[in-house]
Design a protein around this motif. Sequence first.
Motif, PDB file in Angstrom:
ATOM      1  N   GLY A  38       0.815  -1.212   0.000  1.00  0.00           N
ATOM      2  CA  GLY A  38       0.000   0.000   0.000  1.00  0.00           C
ATOM      3  C   GLY A  38       0.843   1.255   0.000  1.00  0.00           C
ATOM      4  N   LEU A  39       1.885   1.274   0.809  1.00  0.00           N
ATOM      5  CA  LEU A  39       2.757   2.436   0.854  1.00  0.00           C
ATOM      6  C   LEU A  39       3.472   2.677  -0.477  1.00  0.00           C
ATOM      7  N   VAL A  40       3.893   1.576  -1.101  1.00  0.00           N
ATOM      8  CA  VAL A  40       4.554   1.712  -2.403  1.00  0.00           C
ATOM      9  C   VAL A  40       3.600   2.311  -3.427  1.00  0.00           C
ATOM     10  N   ALA A  41       2.359   1.832  -3.445  1.00  0.00           N
ATOM     11  CA  ALA A  41       1.378   2.346  -4.411  1.00  0.00           C
ATOM     12  C   ALA A  41       1.093   3.820  -4.169  1.00  0.00           C
ATOM     13  N   VAL A  42       0.867   4.179  -2.896  1.00  0.00           N
ATOM     14  CA  VAL A  42       0.605   5.579  -2.568  1.00  0.00           C
ATOM     15  C   VAL A  42       1.815   6.442  -2.909  1.00  0.00           C
ATOM     16  N   GLY A  43       2.988   5.935  -2.591  1.00  0.00           N
ATOM     17  CA  GLY A  43       4.202   6.691  -2.870  1.00  0.00           C
ATOM     18  C   GLY A  43       4.417   6.927  -4.349  1.00  0.00           C
ATOM     19  N   VAL A  44       4.193   5.872  -5.147  1.00  0.00           N
ATOM     20  CA  VAL A  44       4.378   6.005  -6.591  1.00  0.00           C
ATOM     21  C   VAL A  44       3.410   7.029  -7.177  1.00  0.00           C
ATOM     22  N   ILE A  45       2.144   6.961  -6.748  1.00  0.00           N
ATOM     23  CA  ILE A  45       1.150   7.909  -7.251  1.00  0.00           C
ATOM     24  C   ILE A  45       1.498   9.335  -6.834  1.00  0.00           C
ATOM     25  N   ALA A  46       1.863   9.480  -5.557  1.00  0.00           N
ATOM     26  CA  ALA A  46       2.202  10.818  -5.062  1.00  0.00           C
ATOM     27  C   ALA A  46       3.417  11.386  -5.786  1.00  0.00           C
ATOM     28  N   MET A  47       4.413  10.553  -5.964  1.00  0.00           N
ATOM     29  CA  MET A  47       5.632  11.050  -6.613  1.00  0.00           C
ATOM     30  C   MET A  47       5.431  11.335  -8.090  1.00  0.00           C
ATOM     31  N   SER A  48       4.384  10.780  -8.669  1.00  0.00           N
ATOM     32  CA  SER A  48       4.121  10.999 -10.087  1.00  0.00           C
ATOM     33  C   SER A  48       3.316  12.257 -10.348  1.00  0.00           C
ATOM     34  N   ILE A  49       2.529  12.726  -9.339  1.00  0.00           N
ATOM     35  CA  ILE A  49       1.624  13.833  -9.607  1.00  0.00           C
ATOM     36  C   ILE A  49       1.944  15.093  -8.805  1.00  0.00           C
ATOM     37  N   ILE A  50       2.679  14.961  -7.711  1.00  0.00           N
ATOM     38  CA  ILE A  50       2.975  16.135  -6.885  1.00  0.00           C
ATOM     39  C   ILE A  50       4.213  16.839  -7.423  1.00  0.00           C
ATOM     40  N   PRO A  51       4.081  18.083  -7.852  1.00  0.00           N
ATOM     41  CA  PRO A  51       5.249  18.791  -8.378  1.00  0.00           C
ATOM     42  C   PRO A  51       5.990  19.557  -7.278  1.00  0.00           C
ATOM     43  N   ILE A  52       7.287  19.678  -7.430  1.00  0.00           N
ATOM     44  CA  ILE A  52       8.107  20.501  -6.542  1.00  0.00           C
ATOM     45  C   ILE A  52       9.113  21.260  -7.396  1.00  0.00           C
ATOM     46  N   ASP A  53       9.739  22.260  -6.787  1.00  0.00           N
ATOM     47  CA  ASP A  53      10.751  23.028  -7.503  1.00  0.00           C
ATOM     48  C   ASP A  53      11.933  22.131  -7.856  1.00  0.00           C
ATOM     49  N   PHE A  54      12.395  22.281  -9.077  1.00  0.00           N
ATOM     50  CA  PHE A  54      13.502  21.465  -9.582  1.00  0.00           C
ATOM     51  C   PHE A  54      14.695  22.386  -9.821  1.00  0.00           C
ATOM     52  N   TYR A  55      15.777  22.155  -9.077  1.00  0.00           N
ATOM     53  CA  TYR A  55      16.989  22.966  -9.199  1.00  0.00           C
ATOM     54  C   TYR A  55      18.131  22.115  -9.754  1.00  0.00           C
ATOM     55  N   VAL A  56      18.885  22.729 -10.658  1.00  0.00           N
ATOM     56  CA  VAL A  56      20.049  22.075 -11.255  1.00  0.00           C
ATOM     57  C   VAL A  56      21.307  22.669 -10.621  1.00  0.00           C
ATOM     58  N   PRO A  57      22.252  21.848 -10.127  1.00  0.00           N
ATOM     59  CA  PRO A  57      23.474  22.391  -9.524  1.00  0.00           C
ATOM     60  C   PRO A  57      24.420  22.963 -10.584  1.00  0.00           C
ATOM     61  N   ALA A  58      25.195  23.964 -10.197  1.00  0.00           N
ATOM     62  CA  ALA A  58      26.161  24.578 -11.106  1.00  0.00           C
ATOM     63  C   ALA A  58      27.288  25.172 -10.278  1.00  0.00           C
ATOM     64  N   GLU A  59      28.377  25.480 -10.950  1.00  0.00           N
ATOM     65  CA  GLU A  59      29.525  26.139 -10.330  1.00  0.00           C
ATOM     66  C   GLU A  59      29.556  27.591 -10.786  1.00  0.00           C
ATOM     67  N   GLY A  60      29.897  28.526  -9.871  1.00  0.00           N
ATOM     68  CA  GLY A  60      29.910  29.951 -10.208  1.00  0.00           C
ATOM     69  C   GLY A  60      31.215  30.617  -9.811  1.00  0.00           C
ATOM     70  N   ARG A  61      31.500  31.739 -10.468  1.00  0.00           N
ATOM     71  CA  ARG A  61      32.689  32.540 -10.161  1.00  0.00           C
ATOM     72  C   ARG A  61      32.336  34.014 -10.322  1.00  0.00           C
TER      73      ARG A  61
END
Length: 634
Positions: free
Chosen positions: A351-374
């Motif tokens: 049950g937890l796996v099913a709920v987790g998969v559904i939640a992770m597929s539809i709930i959006p969050i901010d997506f950040y890409v790492p980078a190096e700066g100078r």
Amino acid sequence: MSPTPAPDDVWKDATALVDKIDQMSRSPLPVLGVDEDDFFDSFAKQLRQTASARSVVVRASETFSGESRDIELARDGIEVISQPSERHSGDPKTPTWRDDRHLVACVTIDEESEFQVDVRWGEAVALARHEPFAQMTQATAEIAATVYLKREVSRLRGKQSRRVDRDSIVCNMNRGSGLADSFRHIAQTISTYVDADRVCLLKQHSESTFCLIATSTSTSVDTRTRLGRRVQELASVIDSSDSDFEFTVGNAEDVPAAIKKSLDPYLVESGSRQVAVSRVECDGDHRDIIVMLERFSHPKRPGMLQRLSEIHLLVDTAIANALERDISGMRVFVDKMLQLRTAKRVGLFAGLVAVGVIAMSIIPIDFYVPAEGRVVAAVRRSIFAPTNGTVLALSVDNGDVVKPGDSIVVIRNRELETRIQQLEGGKARVKASLASAQRSRASGNGAADFSASATEQVLKSQLKGLDGQLSLLRHQQAELNVTSPIAGKIDHWDMRQRLSNRPIERGQFIADVIDPESGWKLEIEIDDSDSGYVLSQQHTKPCLIRFSLRSHSDQTYEAVLSNVDEVTHQNARGDWVVKGMVNCPVDFSKGNDFAANDKGLRAGATAKVEVFAGRRAIGFVWFRGLIEWIRAKV
């Protein structure tokens, strides 16, 4: 005691010694049978023998933050000299006789450094030999000083290279999205640094067993194979001994019986010729980590544990960071769930796996890409040498404030000076010839007047041509006083050491002039594998970024990515990256002015950067490494 040489013989011996030392300094030292460390010993010995002195001491003195430091480079002879001679205060090119038995020659390197040669005799030196000995000592000291400068430059370059290597090691060790991926990057970095053929990282599974997590090779070791079991068994046995272990096949080394029992089958199975094992003790609830290093050929290289000890703090920190990233609330909950009865555990887990998969597929969050700066100044001008020559005067140093037109450096070009003198001499001769022709025309007859007039026209034409050439050369000479094109600060940290009284070539870098008042920009490098997310978001709306200076990581700023280069470049580390530029005026979330919070801010300061690349499903953000791996395989 050898007979005292005549003055003519002294001059002859002095000339021969100067030529020999000069040849040693110019030729590759190994060709002459002398390495860099032995050059000064050889120089001191030959100078003492030529001068028939009792002792020669070669030293360099440096002044830093008001404190003087003397470095003895060589000593030859039996004289006991406990204290260095006082710093030379007169003409730096004139040696000083302190008395009839003591000669000191000094070469001023810069305002804070001096090269000194101290020569002492057992008996008073005849006055007739003072001058040849002084000139010989001063000439050889100036030659030896250039060798000292070369060695110091080489040492500074090596220090800078090691600093860059250390930064690269830190970056490479702290990569990876999961524990196995993070450990693989750590193992690969260790393998490169210690010159090992394979590095394995094992994590403690229970009180007496270890589980293989990652290896440095492209083909991983399967824990189910015989080799995998041998590796884990050897790690468990060595861990129980509470000490690091290193063994080389063929060496007469005493190995404890308990370790030998597991070591022999492991060597047969793996084919290793040298193995080393080191333990990393982790704090808190983390279990210990074993680092196993292997070489498959008979090693004639530094020991692996010795090399590993040079970066052990970096390895410990990287492993601790990887373990911290691996711990999450979900994992703790799963561990408790596994303690339930089988039926309940399976049902709850499904049950937890099913709920987790559904939640992770539809709930959006901010997506950040790492980078190096100078950090770079928004307004910066680089200054280069306009011609070949020698630096005659250096008017500024790193950090000095300049205005437009202020002198930066004055260059002397002897060829240009010689050419101007030649043209001025030629101009004077033409003027004299012109005056003579004018007098001849004034006193001659008609035919002579016509000839003189023609001569005058030719001379006037030559004079005009010489004036034009002189005007051009004087303009070039005026450009040898290199000035600042803008108002700002000088940015070249070792400017005086690199340029003062040194030869310079056309196009050679002199310094940057930066204008801090114009604001700052942040140059960023985005890994090519992540650039697609950033470019996609940038085409829709300029990406927001957040960054913090590594020197002041407690302060976080936000800004907007102003532009992204759509061409991939290879950076200094050999990685393929896409470059971008960020203006850094304001922290939008906190209202803090970036320029007003510039404590520690400087050109070249590095920053940890995260680029906002839109909102993605939580499952994609968390398991992006796995998803991209599946896409690449499929």
